[in-house]
Design a protein around this motif. Structure first.
Motif, PDB file in Angstrom:
ATOM      1  N   THR A 125      -3.993  12.901   6.330  1.00  0.00           N
ATOM      2  CA  THR A 125      -3.187  12.954   5.112  1.00  0.00           C
ATOM      3  C   THR A 125      -1.715  12.659   5.361  1.00  0.00           C
ATOM      4  O   THR A 125      -1.071  11.943   4.583  1.00  0.00           O
ATOM      5  N   LYS A 126      -1.160  13.155   6.439  1.00  0.00           N
ATOM      6  CA  LYS A 126       0.266  12.934   6.712  1.00  0.00           C
ATOM      7  C   LYS A 126       0.585  11.466   7.011  1.00  0.00           C
ATOM      8  O   LYS A 126       1.738  11.048   6.932  1.00  0.00           O
ATOM      9  N   ASP A 127      -0.434  10.672   7.331  1.00  0.00           N
ATOM     10  CA  ASP A 127      -0.240   9.253   7.626  1.00  0.00           C
ATOM     11  C   ASP A 127      -0.535   8.349   6.438  1.00  0.00           C
ATOM     12  O   ASP A 127      -0.456   7.120   6.543  1.00  0.00           O
ATOM     13  N   LEU A 128      -0.867   8.941   5.298  1.00  0.00           N
ATOM     14  CA  LEU A 128      -1.239   8.172   4.104  1.00  0.00           C
ATOM     15  C   LEU A 128      -0.028   7.424   3.552  1.00  0.00           C
ATOM     16  O   LEU A 128       0.993   8.022   3.227  1.00  0.00           O
ATOM     17  N   LYS A 129      -0.136   6.096   3.455  1.00  0.00           N
ATOM     18  CA  LYS A 129       0.964   5.282   2.935  1.00  0.00           C
ATOM     19  C   LYS A 129       0.755   5.011   1.440  1.00  0.00           C
ATOM     20  O   LYS A 129       0.593   3.859   0.999  1.00  0.00           O
ATOM     21  N   VAL A 130       0.772   6.074   0.659  1.00  0.00           N
ATOM     22  CA  VAL A 130       0.640   5.993  -0.792  1.00  0.00           C
ATOM     23  C   VAL A 130       1.719   6.870  -1.410  1.00  0.00           C
ATOM     24  O   VAL A 130       1.856   8.037  -1.039  1.00  0.00           O
ATOM     25  N   ASN A 131       2.499   6.297  -2.338  1.00  0.00           N
ATOM     26  CA  ASN A 131       3.641   7.018  -2.920  1.00  0.00           C
ATOM     27  C   ASN A 131       4.498   7.614  -1.800  1.00  0.00           C
ATOM     28  O   ASN A 131       4.861   8.792  -1.836  1.00  0.00           O
ATOM     29  N   ASN A 132       4.822   6.776  -0.842  1.00  0.00           N
ATOM     30  CA  ASN A 132       5.424   7.215   0.418  1.00  0.00           C
ATOM     31  C   ASN A 132       6.893   6.815   0.543  1.00  0.00           C
ATOM     32  O   ASN A 132       7.507   7.006   1.590  1.00  0.00           O
ATOM     33  N   ILE A 133       7.490   6.237  -0.525  1.00  0.00           N
ATOM     34  CA  ILE A 133       8.875   5.773  -0.459  1.00  0.00           C
ATOM     35  C   ILE A 133       9.798   6.905  -0.893  1.00  0.00           C
ATOM     36  O   ILE A 133       9.711   7.379  -2.027  1.00  0.00           O
ATOM     37  N   LYS A 134      10.662   7.335  -0.004  1.00  0.00           N
ATOM     38  CA  LYS A 134      11.509   8.496  -0.285  1.00  0.00           C
ATOM     39  C   LYS A 134      12.923   8.119  -0.709  1.00  0.00           C
ATOM     40  O   LYS A 134      13.701   8.966  -1.129  1.00  0.00           O
ATOM     41  N   GLY A 135      13.294   6.832  -0.588  1.00  0.00           N
ATOM     42  CA  GLY A 135      14.642   6.405  -0.948  1.00  0.00           C
ATOM     43  C   GLY A 135      14.672   4.909  -1.184  1.00  0.00           C
ATOM     44  O   GLY A 135      13.708   4.334  -1.670  1.00  0.00           O
ATOM     45  N   ASP A 136      15.778   4.279  -0.824  1.00  0.00           N
ATOM     46  CA  ASP A 136      15.909   2.841  -1.024  1.00  0.00           C
ATOM     47  C   ASP A 136      14.967   2.069  -0.112  1.00  0.00           C
ATOM     48  O   ASP A 136      14.750   2.442   1.039  1.00  0.00           O
ATOM     49  N   ALA A 137      14.410   0.962  -0.621  1.00  0.00           N
ATOM     50  CA  ALA A 137      13.534   0.099   0.177  1.00  0.00           C
ATOM     51  C   ALA A 137      13.554  -1.308  -0.395  1.00  0.00           C
ATOM     52  O   ALA A 137      13.719  -1.502  -1.610  1.00  0.00           O
ATOM     53  N   LEU A 138      13.395  -2.284   0.481  1.00  0.00           N
ATOM     54  CA  LEU A 138      13.251  -3.666   0.051  1.00  0.00           C
ATOM     55  C   LEU A 138      11.780  -3.969  -0.183  1.00  0.00           C
ATOM     56  O   LEU A 138      10.902  -3.446   0.525  1.00  0.00           O
ATOM     57  N   LEU A 139      11.502  -4.823  -1.174  1.00  0.00           N
ATOM     58  CA  LEU A 139      10.128  -5.230  -1.473  1.00  0.00           C
ATOM     59  C   LEU A 139       9.949  -6.682  -1.042  1.00  0.00           C
ATOM     60  O   LEU A 139      10.703  -7.564  -1.459  1.00  0.00           O
ATOM     61  N   VAL A 140       8.945  -6.901  -0.201  1.00  0.00           N
ATOM     62  CA  VAL A 140       8.707  -8.221   0.372  1.00  0.00           C
ATOM     63  C   VAL A 140       7.291  -8.668   0.044  1.00  0.00           C
ATOM     64  O   VAL A 140       6.339  -7.889   0.186  1.00  0.00           O
ATOM     65  N   ALA A 141       7.137  -9.913  -0.408  1.00  0.00           N
ATOM     66  CA  ALA A 141       5.810 -10.498  -0.617  1.00  0.00           C
ATOM     67  C   ALA A 141       5.414 -11.250   0.642  1.00  0.00           C
ATOM     68  O   ALA A 141       6.187 -12.068   1.156  1.00  0.00           O
ATOM     69  N   ILE A 142       4.229 -10.972   1.144  1.00  0.00           N
ATOM     70  CA  ILE A 142       3.697 -11.676   2.308  1.00  0.00           C
ATOM     71  C   ILE A 142       2.424 -12.384   1.864  1.00  0.00           C
ATOM     72  O   ILE A 142       1.465 -11.744   1.439  1.00  0.00           O
ATOM     73  N   GLY A 143       2.433 -13.715   1.938  1.00  0.00           N
ATOM     74  CA  GLY A 143       1.359 -14.527   1.385  1.00  0.00           C
ATOM     75  C   GLY A 143       1.789 -15.108   0.048  1.00  0.00           C
ATOM     76  O   GLY A 143       2.876 -14.818  -0.456  1.00  0.00           O
ATOM     77  N   GLN A 144       0.938 -15.920  -0.538  1.00  0.00           N
ATOM     78  CA  GLN A 144       1.209 -16.534  -1.833  1.00  0.00           C
ATOM     79  C   GLN A 144       0.075 -16.236  -2.803  1.00  0.00           C
ATOM     80  O   GLN A 144      -1.087 -16.141  -2.386  1.00  0.00           O
ATOM     81  N   PRO A 145       0.404 -16.068  -4.103  1.00  0.00           N
ATOM     82  CA  PRO A 145      -0.661 -15.805  -5.080  1.00  0.00           C
ATOM     83  C   PRO A 145      -1.560 -17.028  -5.269  1.00  0.00           C
ATOM     84  O   PRO A 145      -1.083 -18.103  -5.624  1.00  0.00           O
ATOM     85  N   LYS A 146      -2.844 -16.850  -5.012  1.00  0.00           N
ATOM     86  CA  LYS A 146      -3.833 -17.919  -5.148  1.00  0.00           C
ATOM     87  C   LYS A 146      -5.047 -17.362  -5.896  1.00  0.00           C
ATOM     88  O   LYS A 146      -5.420 -16.198  -5.725  1.00  0.00           O
ATOM     89  N   VAL A 147      -5.685 -18.218  -6.675  1.00  0.00           N
ATOM     90  CA  VAL A 147      -6.869 -17.781  -7.407  1.00  0.00           C
ATOM     91  C   VAL A 147      -7.842 -18.938  -7.533  1.00  0.00           C
ATOM     92  O   VAL A 147      -7.434 -20.114  -7.560  1.00  0.00           O
ATOM     93  N   GLY A 148      -9.135 -18.614  -7.590  1.00  0.00           N
ATOM     94  CA  GLY A 148     -10.161 -19.634  -7.796  1.00  0.00           C
ATOM     95  C   GLY A 148     -10.207 -20.661  -6.682  1.00  0.00           C
ATOM     96  O   GLY A 148     -10.152 -20.344  -5.496  1.00  0.00           O
ATOM     97  N   GLN A 149     -10.269 -21.926  -7.070  1.00  0.00           N
ATOM     98  CA  GLN A 149     -10.390 -23.016  -6.116  1.00  0.00           C
ATOM     99  C   GLN A 149      -9.188 -23.105  -5.183  1.00  0.00           C
ATOM    100  O   GLN A 149      -9.301 -23.591  -4.056  1.00  0.00           O
ATOM    101  N   GLU A 150      -8.026 -22.601  -5.643  1.00  0.00           N
ATOM    102  CA  GLU A 150      -6.824 -22.619  -4.805  1.00  0.00           C
ATOM    103  C   GLU A 150      -7.030 -21.861  -3.503  1.00  0.00           C
ATOM    104  O   GLU A 150      -6.474 -22.231  -2.467  1.00  0.00           O
ATOM    105  N   VAL A 151      -7.801 -20.798  -3.559  1.00  0.00           N
ATOM    106  CA  VAL A 151      -8.033 -19.981  -2.362  1.00  0.00           C
ATOM    107  C   VAL A 151      -8.733 -20.805  -1.293  1.00  0.00           C
ATOM    108  O   VAL A 151      -8.363 -20.781  -0.115  1.00  0.00           O
ATOM    109  N   LEU A 152      -9.740 -21.554  -1.712  1.00  0.00           N
ATOM    110  CA  LEU A 152     -10.522 -22.343  -0.759  1.00  0.00           C
ATOM    111  C   LEU A 152      -9.710 -23.493  -0.185  1.00  0.00           C
ATOM    112  O   LEU A 152      -9.948 -23.928   0.947  1.00  0.00           O
ATOM    113  N   ALA A 153      -8.746 -23.992  -0.958  1.00  0.00           N
ATOM    114  CA  ALA A 153      -7.939 -25.137  -0.519  1.00  0.00           C
ATOM    115  C   ALA A 153      -6.651 -24.719   0.192  1.00  0.00           C
ATOM    116  O   ALA A 153      -5.876 -25.569   0.614  1.00  0.00           O
ATOM    117  N   SER A 154      -6.430 -23.421   0.343  1.00  0.00           N
ATOM    118  CA  SER A 154      -5.164 -22.933   0.888  1.00  0.00           C
ATOM    119  C   SER A 154      -5.042 -23.169   2.388  1.00  0.00           C
ATOM    120  O   SER A 154      -6.031 -23.210   3.121  1.00  0.00           O
TER     121      SER A 154
END
Length: 248
Positions: A125-154
């Motif tokens: 439980t102490k290692d659970l990374k859910v609702n775990n942000i206690k102050g300021d944090a940067l949000l980073v996207a890793i990967g790109q949004p793909k759906v359908g046929q785009e996934v197979l062609a990525s």
């Protein structure tokens, strides 16, 4: 027993410092049957549907212990191919000893492919990374949004992989990791801020579409410290989305 729902997760406090994490995903009309909209081998259906539920559990810091597949089609040939895809995805995730169980539809013939996946994990439980942000944090996207046929062609670097997830989980300055699904990046950022009772500030220069579906979780959002972000070295796609901070 304390049970609560956070985003698409069900968290069960088992006591003695352990939490059970449950996640699920479904997929319909993706396969090779007459009524399927997206025509792909059912192996692909199994693989990418499993990916979503596996990532949901792994990103909390939990270890996957069980995966169920509810296949709305006959075992042979559709069910067998779907299960092979699931097994391939478990292997890709580095998950070996896991209970894999499920059911198929043998009473009626079907005209479209249907699949449901439920994944169960355990975490200290102490290692659970859910609702775990206690102050300021940067949000980073890793990967790109793909759906359908785009996934197979990525390209490989366009889709976040398990090795990156494991790298992020090992860092204390990575507070939370959110797999993005059909509701898109912006929705998940808003939910992340709300659940952590923080204020969201969105970067005005984001190059990727933050409203687009990310299909089988081709992108994750990582909430990280400023220090960790400055050292983050990713071979694939990375985008600074904004930040969350304490309300003033």
């Amino acid at each position: 027993m304390n049970v609560k729902k956070v985003r698409d997760l069900t968290l069960v406090d088992l006591g003695q410092g352990k939490t059970m994490v449950i996640a699920c995903d479904s997929c319909g009309s993706v396969g090779l049957k007459e009524g399927d909209v997206l025509k792909v081998p059912p192996f692909i259906t199994g693989k990418y549907t499993a990916r979503v539920a596996i990532l949901e559990v792994l990103c909390t810091g939990a270890e996957v212990i069980c995966l169920t597949n509810t296949i709305c089609n006959e075992m042979d040939p559709t069910g067998k191919a779907i299960i092979q895809g699931i097994e391939e995805e478990l292997k890709a995730a580095g998950i070996g000893e896991v209970v894999l169980t499920g059911s198929t539809e043998e009473n009626f013939s079907t005209v479209a492919t249907g699949l449901g996946i439920t994944t169960v994990g355990l975490v200290v439980t102490k290692d659970l990374k859910v609702n775990n942000i206690k102050g300021d944090a940067l949000l980073v996207a890793i990967g790109q949004p793909k759906v359908g046929q785009e996934v197979l062609a990525s390209k490989r670097e366009d889709i976040v992989d398990y090795s990156m997830i494991k790298q992020l989980l090992q860092a204390e300055e990575v507070y939370e990791i959110i797999p993005v699904g059909s509701k898109g990046i912006l929705y998940e950022m808003q939910e992340l801020a709300r659940n952590n009772q923080l204020k969201l500030s969105v970067n005005n220069n984001i190059k990727i579409d933050i409203n687009k579906s990310a299909g089988p979780s081709t992108v994750v959002i990582a909430a990280v410290s400023n220090n960790y972000f400055s050292k983050l070295d990713i071979a694939g796609s990375m985008e600074l989305l904004g930040k969350v901070s304490l309300e003033i």
